[in-house]
Design a protein around this motif. Structure first.
Motif, PDB file in Angstrom:
ATOM      1  N   ASN B  96       0.834  -1.207   0.000  1.00 29.66           N
ATOM      2  CA  ASN B  96       0.000   0.000   0.000  1.00 29.66           C
ATOM      3  C   ASN B  96       0.868   1.256   0.000  1.00 29.66           C
ATOM      4  OD1 ASN B  96      -2.813  -0.897   0.112  1.00 29.66           O
ATOM      5  ND2 ASN B  96      -2.228  -1.839   2.046  1.00 29.66           N
ATOM      6  N   ARG B  97       0.242   2.390  -0.225  1.00 38.24           N
ATOM      7  CA  ARG B  97       0.966   3.640  -0.165  1.00 38.24           C
ATOM      8  C   ARG B  97       1.459   3.909   1.253  1.00 38.24           C
ATOM      9  NH1 ARG B  97      -1.746   7.965  -0.722  1.00 38.24           N
ATOM     10  NH2 ARG B  97      -3.829   7.115  -0.505  1.00 38.24           N
ATOM     11  N   GLY B 203      -8.942  -1.870  -3.647  1.00 43.83           N
ATOM     12  CA  GLY B 203      -9.419  -0.680  -4.332  1.00 43.83           C
ATOM     13  C   GLY B 203     -10.550  -0.123  -3.480  1.00 43.83           C
ATOM     14  N   SER B 204     -11.664   0.027  -4.049  1.00 46.06           N
ATOM     15  CA  SER B 204     -12.805   0.476  -3.240  1.00 46.06           C
ATOM     16  C   SER B 204     -13.866  -0.606  -3.159  1.00 46.06           C
ATOM     17  CB  SER B 204     -13.395   1.751  -3.851  1.00 46.06           C
ATOM     18  OG  SER B 204     -13.794   1.507  -5.188  1.00 46.06           O
ATOM     19  N   ARG B 295      -2.421  -3.238 -11.711  1.00 40.84           N
ATOM     20  CA  ARG B 295      -3.106  -2.015 -12.148  1.00 40.84           C
ATOM     21  C   ARG B 295      -2.358  -0.778 -11.636  1.00 40.84           C
ATOM     22  NH1 ARG B 295      -8.017   0.384 -10.002  1.00 40.84           N
ATOM     23  NH2 ARG B 295      -8.411  -1.493  -8.775  1.00 40.84           N
ATOM     24  N   VAL B 296      -1.887  -0.854 -10.398  1.00 40.12           N
ATOM     25  CA  VAL B 296      -1.102   0.256  -9.838  1.00 40.12           C
ATOM     26  C   VAL B 296       0.176   0.450 -10.661  1.00 40.12           C
ATOM     27  CG1 VAL B 296       0.300   0.942  -7.848  1.00 40.12           C
ATOM     28  CG2 VAL B 296      -2.021   0.067  -7.507  1.00 40.12           C
ATOM     29  N   GLN B 299      -0.705   2.201 -13.877  1.00 39.59           N
ATOM     30  CA  GLN B 299      -1.100   3.598 -13.683  1.00 39.59           C
ATOM     31  C   GLN B 299       0.050   4.458 -13.162  1.00 39.59           C
ATOM     32  OE1 GLN B 299      -4.476   3.138 -11.090  1.00 39.59           O
ATOM     33  NE2 GLN B 299      -5.891   2.727 -12.771  1.00 39.59           N
ATOM     34  N   SER B 301       0.935   4.821 -10.089  1.00 42.45           N
ATOM     35  CA  SER B 301       0.763   5.169  -8.675  1.00 42.45           C
ATOM     36  C   SER B 301      -0.506   4.503  -8.173  1.00 42.45           C
ATOM     37  CB  SER B 301       0.664   6.680  -8.471  1.00 42.45           C
ATOM     38  OG  SER B 301      -0.515   7.171  -9.076  1.00 42.45           O
ATOM     39  N   ALA B 302      -0.530   4.283  -6.870  1.00 42.81           N
ATOM     40  CA  ALA B 302      -1.732   3.704  -6.270  1.00 42.81           C
ATOM     41  C   ALA B 302      -2.819   4.770  -6.222  1.00 42.81           C
ATOM     42  CB  ALA B 302      -1.424   3.190  -4.870  1.00 42.81           C
ATOM     43  N   PRO B 303      -4.048   4.401  -6.550  1.00 37.35           N
ATOM     44  CA  PRO B 303      -5.124   5.396  -6.496  1.00 37.35           C
ATOM     45  C   PRO B 303      -5.375   5.852  -5.067  1.00 37.35           C
ATOM     46  CG  PRO B 303      -6.016   3.194  -6.827  1.00 37.35           C
ATOM     47  CD  PRO B 303      -4.532   3.067  -6.920  1.00 37.35           C
ATOM     48  N   VAL B 304      -5.739   7.110  -4.944  1.00 39.07           N
ATOM     49  CA  VAL B 304      -6.094   7.651  -3.630  1.00 39.07           C
ATOM     50  C   VAL B 304      -7.603   7.685  -3.546  1.00 39.07           C
ATOM     51  CG1 VAL B 304      -5.938   9.625  -2.078  1.00 39.07           C
ATOM     52  CG2 VAL B 304      -4.013   9.055  -3.579  1.00 39.07           C
ATOM     53  N   GLU B 305      -8.138   6.922  -2.606  1.00 45.92           N
ATOM     54  CA  GLU B 305      -9.591   6.902  -2.446  1.00 45.92           C
ATOM     55  C   GLU B 305     -10.030   8.078  -1.589  1.00 45.92           C
ATOM     56  OE1 GLU B 305     -11.780   3.319  -1.466  1.00 45.92           O
ATOM     57  OE2 GLU B 305      -9.939   2.204  -1.861  1.00 45.92           O
TER      58      GLU B 305
END
Lengths: 52, 308
Positions: B96-97, B203-204, B295-296, B299, B301-305
């Protein structure tokens, strides 16, 4: 060989370096260092910051 | 990368599109989870290299250009945070980030984030001396739960049933504990039905959930709790999704408590273990994690939820 009791410890079929196994003789937790030849070291005890 | 973990320079310019995604699996021991994750990544065509955090040397001036993404699975939360901080400075995506892991590794930070997001969680009081901790315990009422700010697997949790026990425990922590134990984190005791709920959120998306059963008040599989599938109801999905977003999202295990009619978020884990949850849920958890990691990497970077 178990570094604690010197018993012969087999490496599990899917064993690999970094994996922890238990000595069947003395019960010590051992970390696999190498597979061939099979070399073990005593696995360090759980630390306070280990976890999920 | 050589055995000591020192990156070996290669020239990938113009060839990235031809290569498999390069994943650094940062770990200590190789547990069942790490094997499953590695296998799932390899099945998806990734080039996975184990990096042992106990052997590696990180030169801040030498970014790990051999990797597209890092999957952090260190046993030591201290090591994990240190390494993630460097990866983030390099711009190397990690799961994780750093910020997410830092929030989840500290129970007070997690509680503060959940509270700020309006997410129901057990009433929590913080105090800094044995005397004020006693005052906090009396405000909550007995039994009260004392937790260390960091830690896992049910370690050093205490259910305090009365004032005598509270006085003794707080004094012992003040005298014998490290400075980290000088912050007293106290929570109301929830009357959960001999189980809690762990929701796996990637993810979410809450991909599955388990009940963790134990006769002991600590319902942790590391302490012998047994598991069964927990249907992901609309309430569970909504709450776990909100909890995930409150800490920034990623690959997370959200622990829920049932307290009468209330459903509360107990904690959020950034380094989840799942070996006992695959068969009971029928969900390929390592596969879903691997999909997210790749996927990260794509992209960058890891998506920020964020909370909806």
């Amino acid at each position: 060989m178990c570094p604690e009791c010197e018993a012969v410890v087999p490496v599990p079929p899917d064993g690999e370096p970094g994996q922890v196994v238990q000595c069947g003789e003395c019960g010590a937790e051992l970390e696999v260092v190498t597979i061939d030849p099979p070399v073990f070291t005593l696995a360090p005890p759980e630390e306070e910051d280990w976890g999920e | 990368m050589d055995f000591a973990g020192t990156p070996v320079s290669r020239d990938f310019v113009g060839t990235e599109h031809l290569m498999a995604t390069r994943v650094a699996l940062l770990c200590s021991r190789v547990r069942v989870e790490e094997k499953l994750l590695r296998d799932a990544l390899v099945q998806r065509g990734a080039d996975v290299e184990r990096v042992d955090d106990r052997e590696t040397v990180i030169d801040l001036n030498v970014p790990w250009r051999d990797f597209d993404v890092v999957l952090e699975r260190s046993l030591s939360q201290t090591n994990a945070l240190a390494a993630l901080q460097v990866f983030e400075a390099w711009g190397l995506p990690a799961v994780n980030r750093y910020a997410v892991t830092a929030l989840c590794n500290d129970k007070l930070s997690t509680s503060a984030a959940l509270t700020a997001a309006g997410i129901p969680s057990p009433r929590t009081l913080v105090a800094f001396t044995p005397e004020s901790a006693l005052d906090a315990a009396e405000q909550i009422g007995y039994p009260v739960v004392l937790k260390p700010l960091t830690g896992s697997w049910g370690r050093l949790l205490a259910r305090i049933n009365d004032r005598d026990a509270a006085e003794a425990l707080f004094e012992h922590k003040a005298v014998l504990g490290s400075h980290e134990h000088s912050v007293f984190y106290l929570q109301e005791h929830c009357n959960k039905p001999a189980r809690d709920i762990r929701v796996f959120v990637i993810g979410s998306e809450p991909i599955c959930a388990i009940y963790r059963y134990a006769e002991h008040w600590i319902t942790n599989t590391a302490r012998g709790a047994t598991t069964s599938n927990c249907p992901v109801t609309a309430d569970i999905a909504s709450l776990s999704r909100r909890a995930s977003a409150a800490v920034g999202g990623g690959v997370l295990a959200v622990d829920l408590l049932e307290d009468g009619d209330r459903l509360l978020v107990s904690e959020v884990n950034a380094g989840m273990e799942f070996r006992n949850s695959i068969d009971v849920t029928g969900v390929d958890i390592p596969g879903r994690v691997a999909d997210f990691v790749l996927r990260v990497a794509r992209q960058g970077s890891a998506p920020v939820e964020v909370l909806a």
